[in-house]
Design a protein around this motif. Sequence first.
Motif, short mmCIF file in Angstrom:
data_model
loop_
_atom_site.label_atom_id
_atom_site.label_comp_id
_atom_site.label_asym_id
_atom_site.label_seq_id
_atom_site.Cartn_x
_atom_site.Cartn_y
_atom_site.Cartn_z
N SER A 128 0.83 -1.21 0.00
CA SER A 128 0.00 0.00 0.00
C SER A 128 0.87 1.26 0.00
O SER A 128 0.59 2.22 -0.73
N GLU A 129 1.92 1.25 0.81
CA GLU A 129 2.79 2.42 0.89
C GLU A 129 3.57 2.63 -0.41
O GLU A 129 3.76 3.76 -0.86
N LEU A 130 4.05 1.55 -1.00
CA LEU A 130 4.81 1.67 -2.25
C LEU A 130 3.94 2.21 -3.38
O LEU A 130 4.37 3.07 -4.16
N VAL A 131 2.72 1.71 -3.48
CA VAL A 131 1.82 2.17 -4.54
C VAL A 131 1.37 3.61 -4.26
O VAL A 131 1.30 4.44 -5.18
N SER A 132 1.07 3.91 -3.00
CA SER A 132 0.65 5.27 -2.65
C SER A 132 1.74 6.28 -2.97
O SER A 132 1.46 7.41 -3.38
N ASN A 133 2.99 5.87 -2.81
CA ASN A 133 4.11 6.77 -3.14
C ASN A 133 4.14 7.11 -4.62
O ASN A 133 4.41 8.25 -5.02
N VAL A 134 3.83 6.11 -5.47
CA VAL A 134 3.77 6.37 -6.92
C VAL A 134 2.61 7.31 -7.22
O VAL A 134 2.77 8.28 -7.99
N ILE A 135 1.46 7.05 -6.64
CA ILE A 135 0.29 7.89 -6.90
C ILE A 135 0.56 9.34 -6.50
O ILE A 135 0.23 10.28 -7.24
N LYS A 136 1.18 9.53 -5.34
CA LYS A 136 1.40 10.88 -4.82
C LYS A 136 2.49 11.63 -5.57
O LYS A 136 2.33 12.82 -5.89
N HIS A 137 3.60 10.96 -5.86
CA HIS A 137 4.77 11.67 -6.38
C HIS A 137 4.96 11.55 -7.90
O HIS A 137 5.70 12.35 -8.49
N VAL A 138 4.34 10.55 -8.51
CA VAL A 138 4.45 10.40 -9.96
C VAL A 138 3.14 10.76 -10.64
O VAL A 138 3.11 11.43 -11.67
N GLY A 139 2.03 10.31 -10.06
CA GLY A 139 0.74 10.68 -10.60
C GLY A 139 -0.23 9.52 -10.67
O GLY A 139 0.17 8.38 -10.96
N SER A 140 -1.48 9.80 -10.40
CA SER A 140 -2.52 8.77 -10.50
C SER A 140 -2.67 8.32 -11.95
O SER A 140 -2.62 9.13 -12.87
N GLY A 141 -2.83 7.03 -12.15
CA GLY A 141 -2.96 6.47 -13.48
C GLY A 141 -1.64 6.10 -14.13
O GLY A 141 -1.61 5.67 -15.29
N LEU A 149 13.38 9.53 2.92
CA LEU A 149 13.06 9.25 4.32
C LEU A 149 13.21 10.52 5.13
O LEU A 149 14.31 11.07 5.26
N LEU A 150 12.09 11.00 5.68
CA LEU A 150 12.10 12.19 6.52
C LEU A 150 11.64 11.82 7.93
O LEU A 150 10.99 10.79 8.13
N ALA A 151 11.97 12.66 8.88
CA ALA A 151 11.47 12.44 10.24
C ALA A 151 9.95 12.54 10.19
O ALA A 151 9.40 13.57 9.76
N PRO A 152 9.23 11.51 10.60
CA PRO A 152 7.77 11.52 10.44
C PRO A 152 7.07 12.44 11.42
O PRO A 152 7.46 12.54 12.59
N ASP A 153 6.06 13.13 10.94
CA ASP A 153 5.16 13.89 11.79
C ASP A 153 3.88 13.07 11.90
O ASP A 153 3.04 13.09 11.02
N TRP A 154 3.76 12.30 13.00
CA TRP A 154 2.66 11.33 13.11
C TRP A 154 1.31 12.01 13.29
O TRP A 154 0.28 11.36 13.24
N GLU A 155 1.31 13.35 13.52
CA GLU A 155 0.04 14.06 13.65
C GLU A 155 -0.42 14.63 12.31
O GLU A 155 -1.55 15.08 12.18
N ALA A 156 0.48 14.59 11.34
CA ALA A 156 0.11 15.10 10.01
C ALA A 156 -0.77 14.10 9.28
O ALA A 156 -0.77 12.91 9.59
N GLU A 157 -1.54 14.57 8.29
CA GLU A 157 -2.44 13.70 7.55
C GLU A 157 -1.71 12.87 6.52
O GLU A 157 -2.20 11.85 6.07
N GLY A 158 -0.51 13.28 6.11
CA GLY A 158 0.24 12.54 5.10
C GLY A 158 1.72 12.66 5.34
O GLY A 158 2.20 13.21 6.33
N GLY A 159 2.50 12.13 4.38
CA GLY A 159 3.94 12.25 4.46
C GLY A 159 4.62 11.23 5.35
O GLY A 159 5.80 11.38 5.68
N ARG A 160 3.89 10.18 5.74
CA ARG A 160 4.49 9.19 6.64
C ARG A 160 4.87 7.91 5.91
O ARG A 160 5.40 7.00 6.52
N GLY A 161 4.58 7.82 4.60
CA GLY A 161 4.72 6.55 3.88
C GLY A 161 6.09 5.93 3.97
O GLY A 161 6.25 4.78 4.35
N VAL A 162 7.14 6.68 3.61
CA VAL A 162 8.49 6.13 3.59
C VAL A 162 8.95 5.81 5.01
O VAL A 162 9.62 4.80 5.25
#
Length: 223
Positions: free
Chosen positions: A54-67, A96-109
């Motif tokens: 799920s995280e690997l695919v979500s990373n493609v959707i977010k950073h490369v583009g849906s479809g 890989l960034l320091a995760p902000d666990w209260e944020a809605e996104g950006g935790r995938g990696v």
Amino acid sequence: MRALRTAECVRRKPVELPFLAEPREVAGLRRIMRLHLETWGLHEVVETAKLCLSELVSNVIKHVGSGTPTRLMLSMRGTRLRIEVQDPDARALPTLLAPDWEAEGGRGVALLDSIADSWGVVLRENCKITWCELATSAESPHGHVTNPGVVRADALLGLYGTVTRQPPPAANRLCVAVAEEAAVDVIADLLLWLRAHGRDVDDALDRALIHCDAELNAKGTFI
């Protein structure tokens, strides 16, 4: 008859599956991967593997583009399960960034880094492959999941293939009672063996009872 070997029963051949990186595709990919892992006898890593996918695919959707045309690859690297997701953009690299666990996104990696045993990115001229590996309890790339009962059943099946059926020797009630307990243990080990190889235990029991009933009906008595 050649003795049955477990390593010949679990052929974990690499799997490749092209798909479009869209949110609606994720659930189907997770189901397909679960079926393959259960067939491979890797039940213990199914949930973690689904989360990694799920995280690997979500990373493609977010950073490369849906479809985006994407490819999922499953394979064994020794006794580790390797999950790879390939996309055509070699510029958008996961970071890989320091995760902000209260944020809605950006935790995938960060999540991937925390649950996978290792992960990385392979850059090629016209694509990149983001991969992760999970440790399993398999004894070899084509071996079964380590379990004492599975090992005992494997030895029994190997012996079973080398002998023919013979009438049992006469036995007193005590011997029969002891043998009955041993038979129950054997059945339990065989069920463990079936489950370790991704087979349906209930279906196997039903078929065994059918075979037993057919033999009893054909002979009219137990020999």
